[in-house]
Design a protein around this motif. Structure first.
Motif, PDB file in Angstrom:
ATOM      1  N   UNK A  50       0.844  -1.199   0.000  1.00 49.97           N
ATOM      2  CA  UNK A  50       0.000   0.000   0.000  1.00 49.97           C
ATOM      3  C   UNK A  50       0.875   1.243   0.000  1.00 49.97           C
ATOM      4  N   UNK A  51       0.462   2.237  -0.788  1.00 51.82           N
ATOM      5  CA  UNK A  51       1.143   3.525  -0.827  1.00 51.82           C
ATOM      6  C   UNK A  51       0.091   4.605  -1.073  1.00 51.82           C
ATOM      7  N   UNK A  52       0.130   5.641  -0.238  1.00 49.30           N
ATOM      8  CA  UNK A  52      -0.818   6.754  -0.387  1.00 49.30           C
ATOM      9  C   UNK A  52      -0.288   7.742  -1.413  1.00 49.30           C
ATOM     10  N   UNK A 116      -3.653   6.427  10.719  1.00 51.51           N
ATOM     11  CA  UNK A 116      -2.980   5.203  10.315  1.00 51.51           C
ATOM     12  C   UNK A 116      -3.972   4.360   9.532  1.00 51.51           C
ATOM     13  N   UNK A 117      -3.583   3.995   8.301  1.00 49.64           N
ATOM     14  CA  UNK A 117      -4.454   3.247   7.405  1.00 49.64           C
ATOM     15  C   UNK A 117      -3.740   1.986   6.934  1.00 49.64           C
ATOM     16  N   UNK A 127       1.054  -3.332   5.003  1.00 48.03           N
ATOM     17  CA  UNK A 127       1.729  -2.507   6.021  1.00 48.03           C
ATOM     18  C   UNK A 127       0.939  -1.200   6.225  1.00 48.03           C
ATOM     19  N   UNK A 128       1.159  -0.556   7.377  1.00 44.31           N
ATOM     20  CA  UNK A 128       0.445   0.674   7.727  1.00 44.31           C
ATOM     21  C   UNK A 128       0.975   1.848   6.905  1.00 44.31           C
ATOM     22  N   UNK A 129       0.040   2.698   6.451  1.00 44.06           N
ATOM     23  CA  UNK A 129       0.350   3.927   5.732  1.00 44.06           C
ATOM     24  C   UNK A 129      -0.186   5.073   6.586  1.00 44.06           C
ATOM     25  N   UNK A 130       0.623   6.130   6.796  1.00 47.23           N
ATOM     26  CA  UNK A 130       0.185   7.275   7.588  1.00 47.23           C
ATOM     27  C   UNK A 130      -0.141   8.452   6.692  1.00 47.23           C
TER      28      UNK A 130
END
Length: 134
Positions: A50-52, A116-117, A127-130
């Motif tokens: 995951x990447x924002x 935190x997403x 993994x967590x994305x902030x």
């Protein structure tokens, strides 16, 4: 008498069919009793990345979380999860995994501060994305 002859003919035919027929009689013994090969396949573990598209946004400004979904069938839904206190809450943001194994979800957040997403699909978790909301 006809009845007795017919019954005897049926019994003879049934016994010959139960005996395996002529094809089995002419088959090589190795073909009759050869073990079937066992093909072992390792279970595919599902993985998500995951990447924002942005690390800082304004409240209710749309951004995207994109990534890859390895070991997850095309068409399966991925959902966005947000950490609220000690719990992970599923948000109403979801998207399907496409045929190339990628996804892209549109997200809007109103909770100000650092959010935190993560992305979930079945038992797979990214993994967590902030993302900071101002």
């Amino acid at each position: 008498m006809n009845r007795a002859v017919r019954s005897a003919a049926v019994v003879v035919i049934a016994v010959s069919l139960l005996g395996g027929g002529t094809a089995a009689a002419f088959a090589e013994p190795a073909q009759l009793h050869a073990p079937k090969p066992i093909v072992a396949t390792a279970p595919v573990t599902a993985e998500l990345t995951a990447k924002a598209s942005a690390t800082t946004v304004h409240a209710w400004q749309e951004f995207r979380i994109s990534g890859t979904a390895k070991g997850i069938k095309a068409g399966s839904k991925v959902t966005v999860q947000q950490k609220q206190g000690a719990k992970w809450v599923v948000l109403p943001a979801q998207a399907p995994v496409n045929a190339s194994g990628t996804y892209s979800v549109r997200v809007k957040l109103g909770l100000k501060g650092v959010n935190q997403l993560r992305i979930g699909a079945g038992s797979a978790i990214s993994p967590v994305v902030s993302v900071t909301v101002r």
